[in-house]
Design a protein around this motif. Structure first.
Motif, PDB file in Angstrom:
ATOM      1  N   VAL A  74       0.831  -1.206   0.000  1.00  0.00           N
ATOM      2  CA  VAL A  74       0.000   0.000   0.000  1.00  0.00           C
ATOM      3  C   VAL A  74       0.863   1.253   0.000  1.00  0.00           C
ATOM      4  O   VAL A  74       0.606   2.225  -0.732  1.00  0.00           O
ATOM      5  CB  VAL A  74      -0.954  -0.029   1.208  1.00  0.00           C
ATOM      6  N   TRP A  75       1.929   1.257   0.833  1.00  0.00           N
ATOM      7  CA  TRP A  75       2.806   2.428   0.883  1.00  0.00           C
ATOM      8  C   TRP A  75       3.520   2.635  -0.455  1.00  0.00           C
ATOM      9  O   TRP A  75       3.703   3.779  -0.900  1.00  0.00           O
ATOM     10  CB  TRP A  75       3.816   2.280   2.009  1.00  0.00           C
ATOM     11  N   LEU A  76       3.942   1.562  -1.086  1.00  0.00           N
ATOM     12  CA  LEU A  76       4.579   1.711  -2.394  1.00  0.00           C
ATOM     13  C   LEU A  76       3.621   2.315  -3.412  1.00  0.00           C
ATOM     14  O   LEU A  76       4.004   3.193  -4.208  1.00  0.00           O
ATOM     15  CB  LEU A  76       5.077   0.340  -2.878  1.00  0.00           C
ATOM     16  N   ALA A 117       1.970   9.672  -5.526  1.00  0.00           N
ATOM     17  CA  ALA A 117       2.449  11.011  -5.177  1.00  0.00           C
ATOM     18  C   ALA A 117       3.491  11.492  -6.180  1.00  0.00           C
ATOM     19  O   ALA A 117       3.508  12.679  -6.570  1.00  0.00           O
ATOM     20  CB  ALA A 117       3.028  10.991  -3.762  1.00  0.00           C
ATOM     21  N   ALA A 118       4.376  10.580  -6.614  1.00  0.00           N
ATOM     22  CA  ALA A 118       5.391  10.977  -7.593  1.00  0.00           C
ATOM     23  C   ALA A 118       4.744  11.361  -8.920  1.00  0.00           C
ATOM     24  O   ALA A 118       5.128  12.357  -9.558  1.00  0.00           O
ATOM     25  CB  ALA A 118       6.377   9.827  -7.792  1.00  0.00           C
ATOM     26  N   ALA A 119       3.747  10.595  -9.372  1.00  0.00           N
ATOM     27  CA  ALA A 119       3.064  10.919 -10.625  1.00  0.00           C
ATOM     28  C   ALA A 119       2.327  12.247 -10.532  1.00  0.00           C
ATOM     29  O   ALA A 119       2.337  13.050 -11.476  1.00  0.00           O
ATOM     30  CB  ALA A 119       2.097   9.787 -10.983  1.00  0.00           C
ATOM     31  N   PHE A 133       3.119  14.782  -8.580  1.00  0.00           N
ATOM     32  CA  PHE A 133       4.106  15.864  -8.556  1.00  0.00           C
ATOM     33  C   PHE A 133       4.627  16.161  -9.961  1.00  0.00           C
ATOM     34  O   PHE A 133       4.797  17.313 -10.359  1.00  0.00           O
ATOM     35  CB  PHE A 133       5.256  15.470  -7.624  1.00  0.00           C
ATOM     36  N   LEU A 134       4.870  15.106 -10.734  1.00  0.00           N
ATOM     37  CA  LEU A 134       5.326  15.290 -12.108  1.00  0.00           C
ATOM     38  C   LEU A 134       4.271  15.992 -12.944  1.00  0.00           C
ATOM     39  O   LEU A 134       4.590  16.886 -13.759  1.00  0.00           O
ATOM     40  CB  LEU A 134       5.661  13.923 -12.708  1.00  0.00           C
ATOM     41  N   LEU A 135       3.018  15.661 -12.755  1.00  0.00           N
ATOM     42  CA  LEU A 135       1.940  16.316 -13.500  1.00  0.00           C
ATOM     43  C   LEU A 135       1.849  17.793 -13.147  1.00  0.00           C
ATOM     44  O   LEU A 135       1.640  18.646 -14.023  1.00  0.00           O
ATOM     45  CB  LEU A 135       0.616  15.614 -13.202  1.00  0.00           C
ATOM     46  N   LEU A 136       2.044  18.130 -11.876  1.00  0.00           N
ATOM     47  CA  LEU A 136       1.995  19.538 -11.479  1.00  0.00           C
ATOM     48  C   LEU A 136       3.138  20.332 -12.084  1.00  0.00           C
ATOM     49  O   LEU A 136       2.983  21.509 -12.434  1.00  0.00           O
ATOM     50  CB  LEU A 136       2.026  19.634  -9.952  1.00  0.00           C
ATOM     51  N   LEU A 137       4.307  19.712 -12.190  1.00  0.00           N
ATOM     52  CA  LEU A 137       5.430  20.412 -12.815  1.00  0.00           C
ATOM     53  C   LEU A 137       5.153  20.709 -14.279  1.00  0.00           C
ATOM     54  O   LEU A 137       5.506  21.784 -14.791  1.00  0.00           O
ATOM     55  CB  LEU A 137       6.702  19.569 -12.684  1.00  0.00           C
ATOM     56  N   LEU A 138       4.527  19.761 -14.983  1.00  0.00           N
ATOM     57  CA  LEU A 138       4.233  19.954 -16.403  1.00  0.00           C
ATOM     58  C   LEU A 138       3.142  20.992 -16.620  1.00  0.00           C
ATOM     59  O   LEU A 138       3.119  21.680 -17.650  1.00  0.00           O
ATOM     60  CB  LEU A 138       3.819  18.626 -17.038  1.00  0.00           C
ATOM     61  N   LYS A 139       2.223  21.150 -15.676  1.00  0.00           N
ATOM     62  CA  LYS A 139       1.081  22.059 -15.833  1.00  0.00           C
ATOM     63  C   LYS A 139       1.158  23.199 -14.827  1.00  0.00           C
ATOM     64  O   LYS A 139       0.143  23.656 -14.320  1.00  0.00           O
ATOM     65  CB  LYS A 139      -0.230  21.283 -15.622  1.00  0.00           C
TER      66      LYS A 139
END
Length: 702
Positions: free
Chosen positions: A457-459, A465-467, A469-475
Motif C-alpha cells: 500500500v505504501w509503495l 504522489a510521484a506521478a 508531482f510530475l503532473l503539477l510540474l508539467l502544468k
C-alpha cells in the motif's frame, strides 16, 4: 414458637368462621381414626425412606387422597401456632385369591383356610411434611377389622394433629405405606401470608409497607435466598410501628426475600419472596452477574442468585463481529454461580471469551477474561483440528462465515493464506490452546502478512504522489492560475456564503411573483442564503404568514443578514394604508401574502430608528419610480434593479464583498437572469407600472 394472637387474626381474617378455628391445647401430636378403625401414632419422627414399589401379596391398605385443615395449637390464651391437620383416606387394594377347590365344589375344603380371609388388615402409613426450612415424617399404624374389608372400597380415614408451619409458607405433604405398594399421594398447600406486609411499586422504586400498630416491635431482614449455602442477610433492622421501606428497582433480584418476626422469644419468622417471577428482577440479575478470572485457567460467575444458564468458550476476532462458539469441541456446561470452574485449556489467549447463555438459548453475558492480563485482542487466526476414527484429521480456520478449510478456492482470508498457515503450523509458529482425543485448537499470528500488505500500500501511495508531482510540474502555469482564482474566490465569497437575505414583496400578480422568484434564484447563485415565501408555502399554511415572518426575521437578524423590502405599486398602496395616508385600497390579500402580515413588525423598526443596517429597499426599473417609495422607507438604501445591481449585491454581501470587477461580473449574471422575467412582466396586460407606479398620483405624499 408462639405467635401473638393479633398476627394470626390479621393473617387469617376477621370473619367469624375464620376466628373460630379449632384450638389444640399443648404441644403433643395425636392421631385418631374414623369409626371401626384402630390406629396408633409412633413416638417421635421417623426417617423418610419411601423405597421402591413392591407387588401386593393380597389385599392391603393404601392411602388414596389427602385432606388438610388449619387449626391452632395454643400454649397460652393468646399465644398460638398455625398448624396443619392432615386426614389420610384409606382403601383396600388387591383382590382375594380364591382356592381352586372352593371354585370347583363351592365350599371350603378345610375350615382352617377360611380364618385368614376373615382376619383384619394392618398397615403402616407414613406422613411426610415439608415447609421450608423444616421437614418431618411420622408413622401411623392402622388396623381395619375383617367386616370392613372390601376390595376396592374405602374403609375410612386416619387424622393426624398436627404439623406446625409459618404464615405465608408453601407446604408439601406426601403419604405412602411401608412397604410401598403404589405411588405416594401428595398435596401442596399455600398458607395465608401476613397482610400487614405488602409490596407495592412507586415508579422506579419498590415500597415495602408494614402496617402494624404503633406499639408493636418487630424485626425485618432482607436476604438473598440462595440454593447453595446458608441465608445471607443483606439488610436488617429492628423497627417499631408502621414503616415504609424504599428499595431501588436495580436492587430487585428473583431471590430477594423478606423475613419478618415479632421481637419476642422463639417467635415465628415469616418469609416472603415476592420477586421470583418479576421480569425486572431477572434482568437485574443478569446485569449484576460478573465473570471473574481465577489464575491460571479458572473462572467464576458471581451473582446474588442462581442462574439457569450454560457457559461455553468462544473466539472473538479482532475485526469485530459475533464471538464464534467453540462447539462441539468444547461443549456447553451448566453454570453453578459463585463456584470456581476450570477451563479445559493448555494456555490462555486474549481472544478467548466466555459466553453465558440463558435457559431460553439467549446470549446474556460475554467476557474476554484475559484482555487485562494478556493485552488487547490480537489479529490471530484460530485453526480447528478435528480428529475422527482411524486417525482421520481435518483442519479449518474459524472465520465469521464459519470454519473454512485451508486448502480450497474460497475468497476468504484463510483460504488465500492456506499454504502459509499450514507451513506456520508445521514449523511450530502457532500457539496450541487445547488438545484432546477429539481435536486441537491453534492460534496463528497474522501480523507478518498484514505488514506485507501495508508495504504494498505504501509503495502504491508513493508512486501516486510521484506521478501527481510530475503532473503539477508539467502544468504549473495552469495550476498557478487555478490557485489564484481559488484564493480570490475564498477571500471574496467565503464570508458572503454565510450571509442571509429575506425577501418581502406584495404579490400583485403572477408575473410579478415570477420576477421575484427569478431574483431569489439568481441571488442563490452568488451564493447567499435566501428566504422567500414563494419557497415556503407549506410552512406558511401551517404557521401563518405573521409567525413565519417572525421566525425568518429573527434568524436573519441573528446571522447578520439583511431584510429586503421589494416595492411595487401594490406594496406602496399597502404601506399607505398602514401609514393612514389615504383611503385603503379595496383589495384582498392571499393566505400566503407575507408582506401584508409583516408590516405590523416592519413599521415599528422604521419608526423607532432600528431599520438602518437591517433593512434595504428595492424596486424594478420601469415598474415603479423612486419617488413612489414612501419617505419613511427611504431612510435605508433603496436600489433600482437591475440598474443598481452592483451596489445592491455589495450591500447584501457586506464586508466580505468581492472587488468591484468581480462584483460587476456577478451583477451582470443576475441582470441576465432577471431580464426575461422583467420584460414578460412589462408586456403583460394590466401592468400596474404605468397605471399607478409611474403616474403623478403615486408620488411621495408622506
Amino acid at each position: 414458637m408462639p405467635v401473638p394472637w393479633f398476627l394470626l387474626s390479621l393473617a387469617l381474617g376477621r370473619s367469624p368462621v375464620v376466628l373460630s378455628l379449632e384450638r389444640l391445647v399443648g404441644s403433643q401430636d395425636a392421631a385418631r381414626c374414623s369409626p371401626g378403625l384402630s390406629c396408633h401414632l409412633w413416638d417421635g419422627d421417623v426417617v423418610c425412606l419411601p423405597g421402591s414399589v413392591v407387588s401386593t401379596p393380597g389385599p392391603v391398605l393404601v392411602p388414596t387422597h389427602l385432606q388438610t385443615e388449619l387449626v391452632l395449637r395454643c400454649y397460652q390464651e393468646t399465644d398460638c401456632d398455625l398448624c396443619v391437620r392432615v386426614a389420610v383416606h384409606l382403601a383396600v387394594h388387591g383382590p382375594w385369591e380364591e382356592p381352586e377347590d372352593e371354585e370347583k365344589f363351592g365350599k371350603v375344603a378345610d375350615p382352617e383356610l377360611e380364618e385368614p380371609r376373615n382376619a383384619s388388615l394392618q398397615a403402616q402409613v407414613v406422613l411426610s411434611f415439608q415447609a421450608y426450612p423444616t421437614a418431618r415424617c411420622v408413622l401411623l399404624e392402622v388396623r381395619v377389622p375383617a367386616a370392613l374389608v372390601q376390595p376396592g372400597q374405602s374403609v375410612g380415614s386416619v387424622v393426624f394433629d398436627c404439623f406446625e408451619a409459618a404464615l405465608g409458607t408453601e407446604v408439601q405433604i406426601w403419604s405412602y405405606t411401608q412397604p410401598r405398594y403404589q405411588k405416594e399421594v401428595n398435596l401442596t398447600l399455600q398458607l395465608p401470608a401476613l397482610p400487614w406486609l405488602s409490596v407495592t411499586a412507586d415508579g422506579d422504586d419498590v415500597l415495602l409497607v408494614l402496617d402494624v400498630s404503633e406499639e408493636q416491635s418487630f424485626g425485618l431482614s432482607l436476604y438473598w435466598n440462595q440454593v447453595q449455602g446458608p441465608i445471607k442477610p443483606w439488610w436488617h433492622r429492628n423497627l417499631t410501628g408502621p414503616q415504609t421501606i424504599t428499595l431501588n428497582h436495580t436492587d430487585i433480584v428473583p431471590c430477594l426475600c423478606v423475613q419478618a418476626w415479632t421481637l419476642e422469644p422463639d417467635s415465628v419468622r415469616t418469609n416472603i419472596c415476592p420477586f421470583r417471577k418479576d421480569p425486572r428482577a431477572h434482568r437485574n440479575l443478569w446485569q449484576a452477574a460478573r465473570l471473574q478470572l481465577l489464575p491460571p485457567r479458572g473462572w467464576r460467575l458471581d451473582a446474588p442468585c442462581s442462574l439457569p444458564a450454560q457457559a461455553t468458550l468462544c473466539w472473538q476476532a479482532l475485526g469485530g463481529g459475533p464471538c464464534q462458539p467453540l462447539v462441539p469441541l468444547l461443549p456447553r456446561e451448566n453454570v453453578t454461580v459463585n463456584m470456581a470452574l476450570e477451563f479445559p485449556l493448555l494456555k490462555g489467549h486474549p481472544n478467548l471469551c466466555v459466553q453465558q447463555v440463558s435457559s431460553w438459548k439467549k446470549l446474556q453475558l460475554q467476557e474476554c477474561l484475559w484482555a487485562d492480563s494478556l493485552g488487547p485482542l490480537k489479529d490471530d487466526m484460530l485453526l480447528v483440528e478435528t480428529r475422527g476414527p482411524q486417525d482421520n484429521r481435518s483442519l479449518c480456520a474459524l472465520e465469521p462465515s464459519g470454519c473454512t478449510p485451508l486448502l480450497n478456492r474460497a475468497s476468504t482470508r484463510a483460504a488465500r493464506l492456506g499454504e502459509q498457515l499450514l507451513q506456520d503450523l508445521r514449523s511450530g509458529q502457532c500457539l496450541q490452546l487445547w488438545d484432546d482425543d477429539l481435536g486441537a485448537l491453534w492460534a496463528c499470528s497474522m501480523d507478518k502478512y498484514i505488514h506485507q500488505r501495508w508495504v504494498l500500500v505504501w509503495l502504491a501511495c508513493l508512486l501516486f504522489a510521484a506521478a501527481l508531482f510530475l503532473l503539477l510540474l508539467l502544468k504549473k502555469d495552469h495550476v498557478k492560475g487555478w490557485l489564484r482564482l481559488l484564493k480570490e474566490d475564498v477571500r471574496a465569497g467565503g464570508t458572503a456564503r454565510g450571509r442571509a437575505a429575506l425577501l418581502l414583496y406584495s404579490a400583485d400578480d403572477a408575473g410579478f411573483e415570477r420576477l421575484v422568484g427569478a431574483l431569489a434564484s439568481a441571488l442563490c447563485q452568488l451564493p447567499l442564503r435566501v428566504a422567500v415565501d414563494l419557497w415556503s408555502r407549506r410552512e406558511l399554511s401551517a404557521q401563518g404568514p405573521l409567525a413565519w415572518f417572525h421566525a425568518q426575521r429573527r434568524q436573519t437578524v441573528q446571522e447578520g443578514g439583511t431584510v429586503v423590502l421589494i416595492f411595487s405599486p401594490g406594496a406602496v398602496a399597502l404601506c399607505h394604508e398602514w401609514l393612514q395616508d389615504g383611503a385603503p385600497a379595496p383589495r384582498a390579500h392571499g393566505p400566503h401574502d407575507a408582506f401584508a402580515a409583516s408590516l405590523s413588525c416592519v413599521l415599528p423598526d422604521f419608526l423607532q430608528g432600528r431599520a438602518p443596517g437591517r433593512y434595504v429597499g428595492a424596486y424594478f426599473d420601469r415598474l415603479l419610480h423612486r419617488d413612489a417609495v414612501p419617505a419613511l422607507f427611504r431612510t435605508v438604501p433603496v436600489f433600482s434593479l437591475p440598474s443598481q445591481l452592483p451596489d445592491f449585491l455589495g450591500t447584501l454581501q457586506g464586508p466580505g464583498a468581492p472587488r468591484p470587477g468581480r462584483l460587476g461580473e456577478r451583477a451582470e449574471q443576475v441582470s441576465r437572469a432577471l431580464q426575461p422575467a422583467l420584460d414578460s412582466c412589462l408586456r403583460s396586460p394590466g401592468t400596474p407600472g404605468t397605471a399607478r407606479g409611474m403616474g403623478p398620483e403615486a408620488g411621495d405624499r408622506t
